[in-house]
Scaffold this motif. Structure first.
Motif, mmCIF file in Angstrom:
data_model
loop_
_atom_site.group_PDB
_atom_site.id
_atom_site.type_symbol
_atom_site.label_atom_id
_atom_site.label_comp_id
_atom_site.label_asym_id
_atom_site.label_seq_id
_atom_site.Cartn_x
_atom_site.Cartn_y
_atom_site.Cartn_z
ATOM 1 N N LEU A 181 0.833 -1.199 0.000
ATOM 2 C CA LEU A 181 0.000 0.000 0.000
ATOM 3 C C LEU A 181 0.868 1.249 0.000
ATOM 4 C CD1 LEU A 181 -2.842 -1.016 2.496
ATOM 5 C CD2 LEU A 181 -3.107 -0.519 0.064
ATOM 6 N N TYR A 220 -9.051 6.571 -0.469
ATOM 7 C CA TYR A 220 -8.410 5.610 0.424
ATOM 8 C C TYR A 220 -7.940 6.288 1.709
ATOM 9 C CZ TYR A 220 -8.425 1.759 -2.914
ATOM 10 O OH TYR A 220 -8.823 0.743 -3.761
ATOM 11 N N SER A 224 -9.621 5.540 5.461
ATOM 12 C CA SER A 224 -8.851 5.020 6.599
ATOM 13 C C SER A 224 -9.149 5.787 7.882
ATOM 14 C CB SER A 224 -7.351 5.081 6.291
ATOM 15 O OG SER A 224 -6.900 6.435 6.228
ATOM 16 N N ILE A 386 -14.617 -2.916 -1.095
ATOM 17 C CA ILE A 386 -13.922 -1.649 -1.311
ATOM 18 C C ILE A 386 -14.933 -0.518 -1.504
ATOM 19 C CG2 ILE A 386 -12.359 -0.379 -2.828
ATOM 20 C CD1 ILE A 386 -11.014 -2.516 -1.082
ATOM 21 N N ILE A 390 -14.284 1.552 1.786
ATOM 22 C CA ILE A 390 -13.396 2.654 1.392
ATOM 23 C C ILE A 390 -14.191 3.835 0.839
ATOM 24 C CG2 ILE A 390 -11.508 3.364 -0.109
ATOM 25 C CD1 ILE A 390 -10.638 1.455 2.099
ATOM 26 N N ALA A 549 -5.674 -3.337 -0.341
ATOM 27 C CA ALA A 549 -6.603 -2.811 0.666
ATOM 28 C C ALA A 549 -7.515 -3.924 1.166
ATOM 29 C CB ALA A 549 -7.417 -1.662 0.086
#
Length: 612
Positions: A181, A220, A224, A386, A390, A549
Motif C-alpha cells: 500500500l 483511500y 482510513s 472496497i 473505502i 486494501a
C-alpha cells in the motif's frame, strides 16, 4: 414468456455459508417480557463486570456454527500413549468443533491429556478470512450419538481460530499488504509528479491523470480515517423494515427471517413485505413463512409485527417501497432488498447515527453472500467491500454518502414522505425513472440533510453469478449513476468544499475514462510509435491498490480477484459508459421480468419473426 426469460438468464447454483440451524426460528429476538436479554443469555460482561453490547456481538459472532465436511486428523495422548486417528468434522465455530469419530475414540478423548487437530478450512465453509490449514490444540467437552447412531465428539479449541489466524498468517499478510500500500501510493504520487513536470506538453491528458490520482488516493486516505458510530444500547428508536419483493421465491423467506430475527426491542420493530404482483411463487412463500412464525413464535407478537401485502398490478419497486412506508408506524424506515440477509445486530447498529438529528439517511455495509460460487462472484466480493469500506466510508467522513444502497439503508420516515411524490413521479428528459430508487432517494435526502455509512450494520446479498446477468445489472447501475450524478451536481457544491471537489472529480473521471483509454492505448501507439508502458503500469498499480486494501482490511484469499476486477473493468465494463450516455432513457432491468423487460422481449421476438 416468463419461462423463456428465465431460461435466458439461468444461473448456476450458488455456494453459500451453511449455518447450523437453531431450534428456535427467532433465536436473537429479546424476550417479550424483558426478563432475559441476549446479554443475560450469554452472560457477557466487560472488564468492570457490567453488560456490554459490543462484547455480546463479538461473543455471538465467535459462537456462530457452520455445517462442514472436513477430514480431521486427531492426535491425542491417553494413558501415556500417543494415538493418531481420523475423524470427520461436521460443524465448526471459531471456538470449537463437532467431530464424527468411532465410539472408542470418543471414550479415549474424554480421558486424553493432550489433543491436537489438523484440518483445512476450505473457502466458503466459514466467513472470509478463515480459509487456511489448521494445526491447533483442543480439549474434550462431551460426546453423544446423533439420530443415525454415529458418535459425535465436541471439542473446544485452546485458542480461537481468530487468534490462531493472527499468529499463523495475519501478521505477514498485514506486513505485506501495508508495504505494498505504501509502495503503490508512492509510485502513483511519483507518476503524478511527472505529470506536473510534463503538464505543458499535453495539458488535458496530464490534468486528467492528476485528477484521477487525487480522487483515488484521497478516497483511500479518508476511508482510513472513518470510524462507525459506537452502539448506545439505550438508543432504540422505532424501526419499520420494508421489503419490496418481485419474483424472489428462492430467497424471500430467508430475507424475512433475517429481518425479524433481530436483537432489538420487540415493541420497536416491525416488518412489512410488499409483493409487487410477482408472477412466480414469491407471495405464496411470503405467506408461508409469516404463518410459520405466527404459529411457532407466538411469544414474539408476530401477529402485530410482520405484515405482508400484495400490489394488484406490478407498479414498480418505488411504489412498493412507498406503500410500505405509508403503512409504517415507526419513525425510522429501513429498506431491505428481497435477496439480502440481515446480520442479527444490523438494525441495532444502523440506527446509531440518527442520534444526530440532522442525519437523514444511513447506508449499512453489504457483503456478498455467494462469494465462493465462481471467479465472477469473488471479483464482486472484493469490489463490494472496497465500495463500502473505502468509498462510502470516505464519503461518510464528510456526512455526504451519495448512494444509500438498496440492500440495507435507513431513512427518517418524515423525509421519505416529504419527497415521496417527486420520487414516485421522477422523470429524466421525459422518461419515467423506474430504477435507481436508492440513488434517487439519496439525492432528495442529501439536498438538505446529512447522509452516513455504518460499517457495523451488515447484510449479505446475492450477486449475479453469470456474466450475462452481471453485465445487464452493471448497465442498469451505470444509467442510474449517470442520471443521479447529473442531478446531484446541481447541489453538491453547497456541501463541504473538499467533499464537493471529490464528488465532481468522481463524476468526471469515469465519464472521460473511455476517451483517455482510447487515446493512450490506440492513438499514441499508432501515431507516435510509443508503447503505452506508463499508462499500463498506472492501471496495474490501481488494481493492486484495491487488492492490497482488501488483503489488509479483510485478510481474505479473495484479494487476488481485485486485480481481475480492475482489468475486467478496463476491458469490458468501461465501455458500457458510452452506451449508457445514449441509452439512459431505457427502463428495463435486465435481471428480472418487469413489465418493461417483458415489452422489450416481445419487441425483440417480433423482429425475429419478421426477419424469419
Amino acid at each position: 414468456m416468463n419461462k423463456l426469460f428465465q431460461q435466458q438468464i439461468k444461473e448456476e447454483k450458488d455456494v453459500l455459508l451453511v449455518a447450523k440451524p437453531d431450534r428456535r426460528l427467532l433465536s436473537k429476538v429479546p424476550d417479550k417480557e424483558g426478563v432475559r436479554t441476549n446479554l443475560d443469555r450469554r452472560q457477557v460482561k466487560d472488564n468492570e463486570g457490567s453488560s456490554d453490547i459490543s462484547n455480546l456481538i463479538e461473543h455471538e459472532k465467535m459462537g456462530r456454527r457452520y455445517l462442514v465436511n472436513y477430514d480431521v486428523s486427531i492426535e491425542y495422548v491417553s494413558a501415556d500413549k500417543k494415538v493418531t486417528c481420523h475423524g470427520k468434522g461436521t460443524d465448526i465455530s471459531t471456538t470449537g468443533m463437532l467431530i464424527e469419530v468411532p465410539h472408542e475414540v470418543a471414550q479415549d478423548l474424554s480421558h486424553a491429556s493432550q489433543i491436537k487437530l489438523r484440518f483445512i478450512i476450505t473457502p466458503g465453509s466459514m466467513p472470509e478470512g478463515y480459509e487456511m490449514k489448521v494445526n491447533i490444540a483442543a480439549k474434550y467437552i462431551r460426546f453423544d450419538k446423533n439420530a443415525d447412531g454415529k458418535t459425535l465428539c465436541g471439542v473446544a479449541f485452546l485458542e480461537s481460530l481468530a487468534q490462531y489466524a493472527t499468529k499463523k498468517k495475519n501478521w505477514y499478510m498485514l506486513s505485506v499488504a501495508a508495504f505494498f500500500l505504501f509502495f503503490i501510493s508512492a509510485c502513483i504520487l511519483l507518476m503524478r509528479a511527472e505529470s506536473v513536470l510534463y503538464f505543458k506538453f499535453n495539458k488535458i491528458l496530464y490534468m486528467y491523470s492528476i485528477i484521477a490520482a487525487t480522487f483515488l488516493l484521497t478516497r483511500y486516505l479518508f476511508g482510513s480515517f472513518y470510524r462507525p458510530v459506537p452502539i448506545d444500547k439505550d438508543f432504540t428508536p422505532g424501526v419499520t423494515i420494508i421489503v419490496p419483493c418481485f419474483n424472489e421465491e428462492q430467497w424471500i423467506q430467508r430475507t424475512i427471517s433475517g429481518c425479524i430475527n433481530q436483537d432489538y426491542p420487540i415493541d420497536k420493530l416491525e416488518v412489512i413485505v410488499v409483493d409487487d404482483c410477482s408472477n412466480d411463487q414469491s407471495f405464496k412463500k411470503i405467506k408461508e413463512i409469516v404463518e410459520e412464525l405466527k404459529i411457532k413464535e407466538q411469544r414474539y407478537d408476530i401477529e402485530n409485527r410482520v405484515y405482508c401485502v400484495r400490489q394488484e398490478v406490478n407498479a414498480g419497486k418505488r411504489e412498493a417501497l412507498a406503500k410500505g412506508t405509508l403503512m409504517a408506524k415507526h419513525e425510522l424506515i429501513v429498506f431491505v432488498d428481497s435477496d439480502s440477509f440481515l446480520d442479527p445486530f444490523a438494525i441495532r447498529n444502523i440506527v446509531q447515527p440518527f442520534k444526530d438529528t440532522k442525519m437523514g439517511g444511513v447506508s449499512g455495509r453489504t457483503d456478498v453472500a455467494n462469494t465462493y460460487t465462481n471467479a465472477l462472484t469473488k471479483m464482486q466480493a472484493v469490489r463490494y467491500f472496497i465500495a463500502f469500506r473505502i468509498i462510502k466510508a470516505a464519503e461518510s467522513y464528510f456526512d455526504a454518502v451519495t448512494c444509500l444502497s438498496g440492500p440495507l439503508s435507513c431513512y427518517r420516515k418524515d423525509l421519505i414522505v416529504k419527497h415521496m411524490d417527486a420520487w414516485l413521479n421522477q422523470r429524466f428528459w421525459g422518461a419515467k425513472a423506474t430504477f435507481g430508487d436508492d440513488r434517487s432517494m439519496t439525492n432528495f435526502i442529501l439536498r438538505e440533510n446529512r447522509t452516513g455509512y455504518q460499517d457495523t450494520a451488515i447484510c449479505n446479498t446475492i450477486v449475479p453469478n453469470t456474466y450475462r446477468i452481471f453485465l445487464k445489472q452493471q448497465m442498469r447501475w451505470k444509467r442510474s449513476w449517470l442520471r443521479e450524478s447529473l442531478i446531484a451536481a446541481v447541489f453538491m457544491w453547497k456541501k463541504e468544499p473538499f467533499m464537493a471537489l471529490s464528488f465532481y472529480m468522481g463524476v468526471l473521471v469515469p465519464l472521460l475514462a473511455p476517451l483517455i483509454v482510447l487515446y493512450n492505448l490506440i492513438y499514441i501507439p499508432l501515431t507516435h510509435r510509443v508503447f503505452p508502458l506508463t499508462f499500463i503500469i498506472g492501471i496495474c498499480l490501481m488494481a493492486l491498490l484495491m487488492s492490497m486494501a482488501q488483503l489488509f482490511l479483510r485478510k481474505s484469499s479473495t484479494w487476488i480477484y481485485g486485480l481481475w476486477f480492475c482489468l475486467y473493468y478496463e476491458a469490458v465494463l468501461l465501455w458500457q459508459m458510452p452506451i449508457a450516455w445514449f441509452t439512459f432513457w431505457k427502463t428495463t432491468w435486465g435481471t428480472r421480468m418487469t413489465p418493461a423487460d417483458l415489452a422489450e422481449l416481445l419487441k425483440k421476438n417480433s423482429k425475429k419473426q419478421e426477419r424469419a
